[in-house]
Enzyme design. Structure first.
Site, short mmCIF file in Angstrom:
data_model
loop_
_atom_site.label_atom_id
_atom_site.label_comp_id
_atom_site.label_asym_id
_atom_site.label_seq_id
_atom_site.Cartn_x
_atom_site.Cartn_y
_atom_site.Cartn_z
N SER A 129 3.73 -2.95 4.60
CA SER A 129 3.41 -2.02 4.33
C SER A 129 2.27 -2.08 5.09
O SER A 129 1.54 -2.85 5.78
CB SER A 129 3.18 -2.25 2.79
OG SER A 129 2.08 -1.11 1.94
N TYR A 142 -2.01 -7.07 -3.21
CA TYR A 142 -0.69 -6.41 -2.51
C TYR A 142 -1.04 -6.59 -1.14
O TYR A 142 -0.13 -6.51 -0.30
CB TYR A 142 0.01 -5.19 -2.83
CG TYR A 142 0.31 -4.16 -2.75
CD1 TYR A 142 2.09 -4.89 -2.88
CD2 TYR A 142 0.39 -3.29 -1.33
CE1 TYR A 142 3.72 -3.79 -2.12
CE2 TYR A 142 1.71 -2.70 -1.45
CZ TYR A 142 2.89 -3.07 -1.45
OH TYR A 142 3.44 -2.31 -0.69
#
Length: 267
Positions: A129, A142
């Site tokens: 990501s 995350y």
């Protein structure tokens, strides 16, 4: 010969788009899901796999090899979102996220490497990501799990070069998928020091996903990587400013970059 591709998390979102796109380009595609029976309309076969359970990883890889006799590409796509103030996210949720986003992908890689080494060929693409390039407010866990996978990939690449097995990362920005619905959201606690800012940030995060790009764009980049003889280490796909934010982090002073992020999240 059609390349055999295994995609973890292939029942929805980015994984589903990748699977359908590669199937249409005549790759032999297998996806995975924790509950394949729930997706009888899948356009490519789904095999049971939960990246947090080693026995399902072993079984899944064995089934693909039994049917095809080889495995050319692993796309480590399965992952989970998580939000919340770092101070308030329960420890067990932090550990669960790392089990899914870091340890799970590592264990799937370990399961396919013996075959790829024996074949003297193979490619692993880890879906990370753009959030993994920076510590984002209320997305710190995350960011950390995806950032760790980026670094693990760098190490794996060097260790695997002698066996002609290649590995790279693809870091997407925000795309219109169901990831927001599947995230663990630490509750907005009444009276918490973070109540107002976290609540507003949640709305911003969900809006970014809703306004995100078409996941088919990720699938197209995946196809190009597979067709590239010598893939790069890092790829990014998403809106211009999302990709440019990684460049800005590299060239701006830390405090200036931090201020940009805080302004973006209205902190």
């Amino acid at each position: 010969m059609s390349k055999v591709v295994l995609i973890t998390g292939g029942s929805s979102g980015i994984g589903k788009s990748i699977g359908e796109y590669l199937s249409n380009k005549n790759y032999t595609v297998y996806g995975t899901s924790r509950n394949p029976d729930n997706y009888s309309d899948s356009k490519f076969p789904l095999v049971a796999l939960d990246v947090t359970k080693q026995e399902t990883i072993t079984s899944c890889v064995a089934k693909v090899l039994e049917k095809e006799g080889r495995l050319d590409v692993l796309i480590n796509n399965a992952g989970a979102g998580i939000t919340g103030p770092m101070e308030e996210i329960p420890d067990e949720e932090i550990k669960r996220n790392f089990e899914t986003n870091l340890f799970g992908p590592i264990n799937v890689i370990k399961a396919v490497l013996p075959t790829m080494r024996e074949q003297k060929s193979g490619l692993v693409i880890n879906i990370t990501s753009i959030a993994g390039y920076m510590g984002l407010p209320y997305r710190g866990v995350y960011s950390a799990s995806k950032g760790a996978l980026e670094l693990v990939t760098e190490a794996f690449r060097m260790e695997l070069k002698a066996f002609n097995v290649q590995m790279c990362n693809l870091a997407p920005g925000d795309f219109a998928t169901n990831i927001a619905a599947g995230r663990y959201h630490a509750p907005v606690l009444s009276g918490s020091a973070y109540e107002k800012s976290y609540s507003e940030s949640l709305k911003t995060m969900d809006a970014h996903v809703d306004e995100g790009g078409n996941p088919d764009d990720v699938a197209k980049v995946i196809a190009k990587i597979i067709e590239t003889k010598h893939p790069k280490i890092h790829y990014k796909v998403g809106a211009f400013m999302q990709k440019f934010s990684v460049v800005l982090k590299r060239i701006l002073p830390d405090k200036m970059y931090e201020k940009l992020l805080m302004n973006h999240y209205n902190l």
